[in-house]
Motif scaffolding. Structure first.
Motif, PDB file in Angstrom:
ATOM      1  N   SER A 108      89.489  33.114  47.889  1.00  0.00           N
ATOM      2  CA  SER A 108      89.718  34.613  47.220  1.00  0.00           C
ATOM      3  C   SER A 108      88.762  34.765  46.364  1.00  0.00           C
ATOM      4  CB  SER A 108      90.566  35.786  47.459  1.00  0.00           C
ATOM      5  OG  SER A 108      91.489  35.419  46.451  1.00  0.00           O
ATOM      6  N   LEU A 109      88.716  33.645  45.184  1.00  0.00           N
ATOM      7  CA  LEU A 109      88.367  34.416  43.582  1.00  0.00           C
ATOM      8  C   LEU A 109      87.041  33.081  43.875  1.00  0.00           C
ATOM      9  CD1 LEU A 109      91.601  33.073  41.448  1.00  0.00           C
ATOM     10  CD2 LEU A 109      90.628  34.855  42.451  1.00  0.00           C
ATOM     11  N   LEU A 110      86.171  33.830  42.537  1.00  0.00           N
ATOM     12  CA  LEU A 110      84.739  33.653  42.788  1.00  0.00           C
ATOM     13  C   LEU A 110      84.335  33.451  40.798  1.00  0.00           C
ATOM     14  CD1 LEU A 110      82.681  32.726  44.187  1.00  0.00           C
ATOM     15  CD2 LEU A 110      81.735  34.462  44.721  1.00  0.00           C
ATOM     16  N   VAL A 111      83.729  32.635  40.583  1.00  0.00           N
ATOM     17  CA  VAL A 111      84.471  32.888  38.603  1.00  0.00           C
ATOM     18  C   VAL A 111      82.277  32.254  38.907  1.00  0.00           C
ATOM     19  CG1 VAL A 111      84.473  31.764  36.656  1.00  0.00           C
ATOM     20  CG2 VAL A 111      86.266  31.315  38.101  1.00  0.00           C
ATOM     21  N   PHE A 112      82.116  33.936  38.081  1.00  0.00           N
ATOM     22  CA  PHE A 112      80.882  33.114  37.663  1.00  0.00           C
ATOM     23  C   PHE A 112      80.074  33.215  36.443  1.00  0.00           C
ATOM     24  CE2 PHE A 112      80.556  36.517  40.738  1.00  0.00           C
ATOM     25  CZ  PHE A 112      79.304  36.915  40.709  1.00  0.00           C
ATOM     26  N   SER A 113      79.231  31.723  36.216  1.00  0.00           N
ATOM     27  CA  SER A 113      78.567  31.116  35.295  1.00  0.00           C
ATOM     28  C   SER A 113      77.697  30.781  34.987  1.00  0.00           C
ATOM     29  CB  SER A 113      79.377  29.881  35.887  1.00  0.00           C
ATOM     30  OG  SER A 113      78.823  28.804  35.303  1.00  0.00           O
ATOM     31  N   GLY A 114      76.918  30.908  33.496  1.00  0.00           N
ATOM     32  CA  GLY A 114      75.474  30.809  33.302  1.00  0.00           C
ATOM     33  C   GLY A 114      75.322  30.219  33.847  1.00  0.00           C
ATOM     34  N   LEU A 115      75.750  28.506  33.997  1.00  0.00           N
ATOM     35  CA  LEU A 115      75.229  27.545  34.204  1.00  0.00           C
ATOM     36  C   LEU A 115      75.373  27.080  36.931  1.00  0.00           C
ATOM     37  CD1 LEU A 115      74.052  24.296  34.440  1.00  0.00           C
ATOM     38  CD2 LEU A 115      76.358  23.736  33.257  1.00  0.00           C
ATOM     39  N   TRP A 116      76.043  27.141  36.615  1.00  0.00           N
ATOM     40  CA  TRP A 116      76.332  27.591  37.999  1.00  0.00           C
ATOM     41  C   TRP A 116      76.140  28.502  38.867  1.00  0.00           C
ATOM     42  CZ3 TRP A 116      76.601  22.620  37.427  1.00  0.00           C
ATOM     43  CH2 TRP A 116      77.258  21.762  36.433  1.00  0.00           C
ATOM     44  N   GLY A 117      75.684  29.777  38.205  1.00  0.00           N
ATOM     45  CA  GLY A 117      75.734  30.800  38.953  1.00  0.00           C
ATOM     46  C   GLY A 117      77.093  31.766  39.551  1.00  0.00           C
ATOM     47  N   ALA A 118      77.504  30.786  40.492  1.00  0.00           N
ATOM     48  CA  ALA A 118      78.934  31.704  40.525  1.00  0.00           C
ATOM     49  C   ALA A 118      80.415  29.828  41.490  1.00  0.00           C
ATOM     50  CB  ALA A 118      79.354  32.519  41.706  1.00  0.00           C
ATOM     51  N   VAL A 119      81.410  29.863  40.646  1.00  0.00           N
ATOM     52  CA  VAL A 119      81.879  28.776  41.920  1.00  0.00           C
ATOM     53  C   VAL A 119      82.926  29.021  42.351  1.00  0.00           C
ATOM     54  CG1 VAL A 119      80.311  26.935  40.614  1.00  0.00           C
ATOM     55  CG2 VAL A 119      82.833  27.796  39.577  1.00  0.00           C
ATOM     56  N   ARG A 120      83.818  28.641  43.170  1.00  0.00           N
ATOM     57  CA  ARG A 120      85.162  28.576  44.179  1.00  0.00           C
ATOM     58  C   ARG A 120      85.525  28.113  43.198  1.00  0.00           C
ATOM     59  NH1 ARG A 120      85.283  33.039  47.853  1.00  0.00           N
ATOM     60  NH2 ARG A 120      83.514  32.663  49.083  1.00  0.00           N
ATOM     61  N   ILE A 121      87.310  28.321  42.631  1.00  0.00           N
ATOM     62  CA  ILE A 121      88.299  27.507  41.757  1.00  0.00           C
ATOM     63  C   ILE A 121      88.367  25.721  42.201  1.00  0.00           C
ATOM     64  CG2 ILE A 121      89.267  29.688  40.681  1.00  0.00           C
ATOM     65  CD1 ILE A 121      91.879  28.686  42.641  1.00  0.00           C
ATOM     66  N   THR A 122      87.712  25.550  43.426  1.00  0.00           N
ATOM     67  CA  THR A 122      88.045  24.573  43.778  1.00  0.00           C
ATOM     68  C   THR A 122      87.130  23.574  44.240  1.00  0.00           C
ATOM     69  OG1 THR A 122      87.805  24.711  46.275  1.00  0.00           O
ATOM     70  CG2 THR A 122      90.068  25.069  45.933  1.00  0.00           C
ATOM     71  N   ASP A 123      86.266  24.057  43.434  1.00  0.00           N
ATOM     72  CA  ASP A 123      84.833  23.248  43.229  1.00  0.00           C
ATOM     73  C   ASP A 123      84.331  22.877  42.014  1.00  0.00           C
ATOM     74  OD1 ASP A 123      83.709  24.065  45.237  1.00  0.00           O
ATOM     75  OD2 ASP A 123      82.260  26.371  44.125  1.00  0.00           O
ATOM     76  N   ARG A 124      84.216  21.157  42.321  1.00  0.00           N
ATOM     77  CA  ARG A 124      84.469  20.718  41.202  1.00  0.00           C
ATOM     78  C   ARG A 124      83.228  20.592  40.446  1.00  0.00           C
ATOM     79  NH1 ARG A 124      84.430  15.741  41.933  1.00  0.00           N
ATOM     80  NH2 ARG A 124      85.645  14.829  40.420  1.00  0.00           N
ATOM     81  N   ILE A 125      83.808  20.527  38.790  1.00  0.00           N
ATOM     82  CA  ILE A 125      82.468  20.854  37.958  1.00  0.00           C
ATOM     83  C   ILE A 125      83.236  20.291  36.857  1.00  0.00           C
ATOM     84  CG2 ILE A 125      81.718  23.127  38.989  1.00  0.00           C
ATOM     85  CD1 ILE A 125      83.232  24.680  36.454  1.00  0.00           C
ATOM     86  N   PRO A 126      82.269  19.580  35.701  1.00  0.00           N
ATOM     87  CA  PRO A 126      82.789  19.337  34.402  1.00  0.00           C
ATOM     88  C   PRO A 126      81.939  20.294  33.443  1.00  0.00           C
ATOM     89  CG  PRO A 126      80.344  19.119  34.854  1.00  0.00           C
ATOM     90  CD  PRO A 126      80.271  19.291  36.546  1.00  0.00           C
TER      91      PRO A 126
END
Length: 260
Positions: A108-126
């Motif tokens: 259910s959680l979606l985090v908005f981001s200037g770099l990624w647009g939006a990601v799930r909390i399980t998405d692996r990012i640096p």
């Protein structure tokens, strides 16, 4: 229920995990836009540290963030829920949720981001530094840049359920729910009850606690009216304003008496 969150300005270190795999991130329709932002940001930060610091709005003390951005493609990646820190995420405390609540958070959680647009909390990012307010020399203002890609992807992600919008204004500019999606959307303000004023710190902390409470309780409101009932059942004082016309979101004011 889809919960829209802002990111945190500060972030945990990337760690030593495997590097970013853009193609593995959720919302694959955003991949071309993500690649474009990543390419320009990494190139800018590798080529001219001073210009990059100016573009990103970083103080001299944050100069190290430029080098971090330059190495985004090879840096270790971790779940976004571990990367984002700060007041809201401290209050949400994802790591201490029980397994069922963690599963609900992943969906259910979606985090908005200037770099990624939006990601799930399980998405692996640096770990990175690039707010939605940044204006890149080539792509322009990121808030405006993301609107078209988001408009093509987010309505499907929202489905036919409740959208709980807890984003700050800069991140809300990247996608505004429209039509029937907007009618199922509730935006939330946290107000100090005696003064009816918004105060940034406890606004963020209370939003984190709200999300945690909903996840822990297994609450699954289907629309804004159901959300009001769920929050009141969890002990929150809520004032709801239904939209004055079709195609607009609800506004919920959560009233708190203590500033902490």
């Amino acid at each position: 229920m889809l919960v829209l969150l802002p990111p945190s300005e500060g972030k945990a270190p990337s760690g030593a995990g495997a590097p970013l795999d853009l193609a593995a991130l959720s919302l694959p329709g955003l991949t071309p836009a993500r690649e474009a932002v990543l390419a320009e940001l990494a190139e800018l930060c590798a080529a001219d540290e001073d210009k990059a610091r100016e573009v990103l709005g970083l103080s001299e003390g944050l100069r190290g963030e430029v080098a971090k951005n330059a190495g985004l493609r090879t840096a270790g990646a971790r779940p976004a829920g571990e990367i984002y820190t700060g007041v809201l995420y401290d209050a949400l405390d994802l790591a201490s949720l029980d397994p069922a609540a963690k599963e609900r958070a992943a969906c259910s959680l979606l985090v908005f981001s200037g770099l990624w647009g939006a990601v799930r909390i399980t998405d692996r990012i640096p770990s990175y530094r690039c707010s939605m307010g940044v204006k890149l020399p080539g792509l322009g203002a990121l808030g405006a840049y993301w609107r078209a890609p988001m408009a093509s992807v987010l309505p499907a992600a929202a489905g036919d359920g409740l959208v709980l919008d807890l984003r700050s204004a800069a991140y809300a500019a990247a996608w505004k729910p429209k039509g029937q999606v907007a009618e199922r959307t509730a935006t939330v303000r946290v107000l100090h009850a005696p003064t009816r004023k918004v105060v940034s710190h406890f606004n963020k902390a209370t939003k984190g606690r709200i999300v945690r409470a909903l996840l822990t309780a297994g609450a699954a409101p289907e629309d804004p009216a159901g959300l009001v009932e769920a929050l009141r059942g969890l002990g929150y004082a809520v004032e709801a304003q239904a939209p004055g016309r079709a195609g607009r979101p609800w506004t919920l004011d959560v009233l708190v008496t203590e500033v902490h």
